[in-house]
Enzyme design. Structure first.
Site, PDB file in Angstrom:
ATOM      1  N   ILE A  20      -3.783 -21.806 -10.565  1.00 47.07           N
ATOM      2  CA  ILE A  20      -4.707 -20.899 -11.240  1.00 47.07           C
ATOM      3  C   ILE A  20      -6.164 -21.164 -10.855  1.00 47.07           C
ATOM      4  O   ILE A  20      -6.983 -20.253 -10.887  1.00 47.07           O
ATOM      5  CB  ILE A  20      -4.543 -20.966 -12.776  1.00 47.07           C
ATOM      6  CG1 ILE A  20      -4.746 -22.387 -13.314  1.00 47.07           C
ATOM      7  CG2 ILE A  20      -3.195 -20.405 -13.192  1.00 47.07           C
ATOM      8  CD1 ILE A  20      -4.802 -22.470 -14.822  1.00 47.07           C
ATOM      9  N   TYR A 173       0.579 -36.270 -21.487  1.00 46.79           N
ATOM     10  CA  TYR A 173       0.074 -34.955 -21.073  1.00 46.79           C
ATOM     11  C   TYR A 173      -0.348 -34.133 -22.295  1.00 46.79           C
ATOM     12  O   TYR A 173      -1.449 -33.571 -22.331  1.00 46.79           O
ATOM     13  CB  TYR A 173       1.136 -34.200 -20.266  1.00 46.79           C
ATOM     14  CG  TYR A 173       0.661 -32.844 -19.812  1.00 46.79           C
ATOM     15  CD1 TYR A 173      -0.319 -32.735 -18.825  1.00 46.79           C
ATOM     16  CD2 TYR A 173       1.155 -31.677 -20.388  1.00 46.79           C
ATOM     17  CE1 TYR A 173      -0.794 -31.498 -18.421  1.00 46.79           C
ATOM     18  CE2 TYR A 173       0.686 -30.430 -19.987  1.00 46.79           C
ATOM     19  CZ  TYR A 173      -0.284 -30.350 -19.010  1.00 46.79           C
ATOM     20  OH  TYR A 173      -0.763 -29.122 -18.620  1.00 46.79           O
ATOM     21  N   LYS A 177      -4.145 -32.724 -23.326  1.00 46.83           N
ATOM     22  CA  LYS A 177      -4.438 -31.310 -23.553  1.00 46.83           C
ATOM     23  C   LYS A 177      -5.001 -31.084 -24.958  1.00 46.83           C
ATOM     24  O   LYS A 177      -5.823 -30.190 -25.172  1.00 46.83           O
ATOM     25  CB  LYS A 177      -3.191 -30.461 -23.302  1.00 46.83           C
ATOM     26  CG  LYS A 177      -2.701 -30.489 -21.849  1.00 46.83           C
ATOM     27  CD  LYS A 177      -3.626 -29.747 -20.905  1.00 46.83           C
ATOM     28  CE  LYS A 177      -4.469 -30.595 -20.010  1.00 46.83           C
ATOM     29  NZ  LYS A 177      -5.363 -29.821 -19.123  1.00 46.83           N
ATOM     30  N   THR A 208       3.459 -22.626 -10.226  1.00 43.65           N
ATOM     31  CA  THR A 208       2.631 -23.359  -9.251  1.00 43.65           C
ATOM     32  C   THR A 208       3.345 -24.660  -8.917  1.00 43.65           C
ATOM     33  O   THR A 208       4.457 -24.911  -9.374  1.00 43.65           O
ATOM     34  CB  THR A 208       1.245 -23.713  -9.839  1.00 43.65           C
ATOM     35  OG1 THR A 208       1.432 -24.679 -10.890  1.00 43.65           O
ATOM     36  CG2 THR A 208       0.532 -22.502 -10.385  1.00 43.65           C
TER      37      THR A 208
END
Length: 289
Positions: A20, A173, A177, A208
């Site tokens: 992105i 992770y 975030k 991705t």
């Protein structure tokens, strides 16, 4: 050229060599913005720069190369940006990764925290005076922090960032975030008297290369999930581009977005004590802020 709204606007995008970040860089270059893409691999970053110039028809695309998991590299890149460009309209913090096993950054911190949160915090604070200057001259400047819905069930721990005790890459992770959202809200409050907005984004599960380095089993599962449920990089980048360019969001700050809509983030992300605690910890670690 392109959308006159973005002509002459200078945008810095981290993690812009694939997914992105690359998509957003291309879209914003098409709109006429002067885009600086930051990547870790010089050869790859140069190639992406050429691709974006070719596809957008905009020659005002440039590169910076740095490993943003390292504080010295973030500082060097910020200084290089400052020396080369002199102004900044939009900072898009997008660099991020997930690490299947515990790794320590050059500064001795767990790598997910170092790259996904600390780079956002440090780079933003090092360039904040430039954003404020642009806001004074042009009426506004914008900061966009790419987060994830992975923050929803996460909790923040600041006491286990230097050792691998009980390391879980999903927990690390998710926590990173969550930190992106906590940081966004705290910064928005600190910038309340400035014409600099800051917002967090969940881009969606995007098709991705993200997460393909997490070890065989997890990387297979992530690839399957992406095949079944993922949206395209174009759709994933759409909210980033919207927040960077749209007049509709001028003056809107301290929000969490997905699919160009404001959404409620997790309950814990609105906890002001946690927001302040993360800020104070980050300021102590970096010596900035």
């Amino acid at each position: 050229m392109g959308n006159s709204i973005m002509n002459g606007k200078r945008i810095l995008i981290t993690g812009a060599t694939n997914g992105i970040g690359k998509q957003a860089a291309g879209e914003l270059a098409k709109m006429g913005a002067d885009v600086v893409i930051a990547g870790r691999d010089e050869i790859k970053t140069r190639k992406v720069c050429v691709d974006i110039k070719t596809l957008s028809g905009n020659s005002n695309v440039d590169i910076l190369v740095a490993d943003l998991s390292t504080m010295d590299e973030v500082r060097r890149m910020a200084a290089e940006y400052r020396a080369k460009y002199g102004r900044l309209d939009v900072l898009l913090n997008n660099a991020g990764a997930v690490f299947s096993s515990f790794q320590a950054s050059a500064d001795g911190y767990e790598m997910t925290f170092a790259l996904n949160h600390l780079s956002y915090y440090l780079l933003t604070n090092l360039l904040l005076d430039m954003l404020k200057q642009t806001a004074q001259e042009q009426g506004e400047a914008r900061i966009i922090n790419v987060s994830s819905s992975a923050h929803q069930n996460a909790t923040m721990r600041l006491d286990n960032l230097r050792d691998d005790s009980g390391y879980s890459f999903m927990n690390s992770y998710g926590a990173s975030k969550l930190m992106n959202v906590l940081f966004t809200y705290e910064l928005a409050r600190r910038l309340a008297d400035e014409a600099v907005t800051v917002n967090a984004v969940h881009p969606g599960l995007v098709a991705t290369g993200f997460g393909h380095n997490t070890g065989r089993v997890w990387s297979v599962l992530i690839k399957i999930a992406q095949r079944l449920f993922a949206i395209s990089p174009e759709r994933g980048a759409a909210t980033l581009v919207y927040l960077a360019s749209s007049p509709e969001v001028a003056g809107i700050s301290g929000k969490y977005w997905t699919e160009k809509q404001q959404k409620r983030s997790s309950d814990i992300s609105y906890d002001r004590d946690q927001q302040r605690q993360l800020w104070d910890f980050s300021a102590e670690v970096t010596g900035v802020g």
